[in-house]
Scaffold this active site. Sequence first.
Site, short mmCIF file in Angstrom:
data_model
loop_
_atom_site.label_atom_id
_atom_site.label_comp_id
_atom_site.label_asym_id
_atom_site.label_seq_id
_atom_site.Cartn_x
_atom_site.Cartn_y
_atom_site.Cartn_z
N CYS A 212 -22.88 9.67 -134.30
CA CYS A 212 -22.34 11.04 -134.36
C CYS A 212 -20.82 11.07 -134.41
CB CYS A 212 -22.85 11.86 -133.18
SG CYS A 212 -22.75 11.00 -131.59
N HIS B 19 -18.32 16.89 -129.87
CA HIS B 19 -17.47 15.73 -129.61
C HIS B 19 -16.04 16.03 -130.07
CE1 HIS B 19 -20.85 13.53 -128.40
NE2 HIS B 19 -21.05 12.74 -129.44
#
Length: 337
Positions: free
Chosen positions: A129, A242
């Site tokens: 990711c 993130h």
Amino acid sequence: MKKYNVAVVGATGLVGREMLKTLSQRNFPIDELKVIASERSEGKKIQFKDKELTVESVKEGTFEGVDIALFSAGSGVSKKVAPQVKKAGGIVIDNSNAFRMDSEAPLVVPEVNGEDLKKHQQIIANPNCSTIQMVMLLKPLAEKYGLKRLVINTYQAVSGAGKKAVDELMEQTKAYLNKEEIKNDKFKHQIAFNAIPQIDIFLENDYTKEEMKMVNETHKILHDPELPITATCVRIPVVFGHGESLNIELKNDYRIEEIKKLFNETKNVEVVDDPAQEKYPLQIDTENNDNVLVGRIRRDNSVENGVNLWLTANNLRKGAALNAVQIAEYLIENDLV
């Protein structure tokens, strides 16, 4: 439009459920949909559009007739089950790290290296990711200026470690506020009101597996194995999204406004950069936004042609489920399935 038989393996997990949500939102051309998980989840019901689907476990013949299988059930399951899909004639798009560095498996972010899918051999790897959102920005910079060196610092949400990690953050937060005992299970240390500079296990070189994933996967995706890269990955008490701080040395000179314009013209990238108004990407901004958000774009005066920037993205969407579905869409659009 032709429709396809699709299976989602790991359908009851955070990413699996996001895959189903993404397939629905993007009106993926599905004929038959199978939702697959472990034996303990067998028989559970999952809603998909106007249908109620029953969770299956993997048995002999499960993947007969399946055209595309989206996997998010961990590397152990992927290594064991993906060959079954391939043998049955289907294509696997795997979200684990089982095949990412396999020379026969393309590691793909469609906007960056979709062409690699033309060489697939029925197993395709979805990158980490944190790597996905970063290479979305590195690719246009590499093409226009060339990349000389990359320093990565990540600030990663707990959902990247699964539902149990999210639950632990919530439970620890309540315990902390109520002055109760804080218990660690998913993480080695308290995650509530803390930052943990370890994601995944430590390797012999004292880097974590997550840090080396970012190095190795970036080399493979950009087809630049000699690019110097170093990374530090940190888990922070954020649920979704993130964040990453990048320090990039370019091979050629640049102007900041040129880079902002370049990012503004890059598909699925959004520039949020107005220091005067204190506007920059926030992790909470990614909850309902599938773009990679980039800001704090500024010159690094300590090195020649250095640039600093900050980016955020939804780790469950573009960082996992959405990218996997986009790979499937690319396969269909280019007659590769």
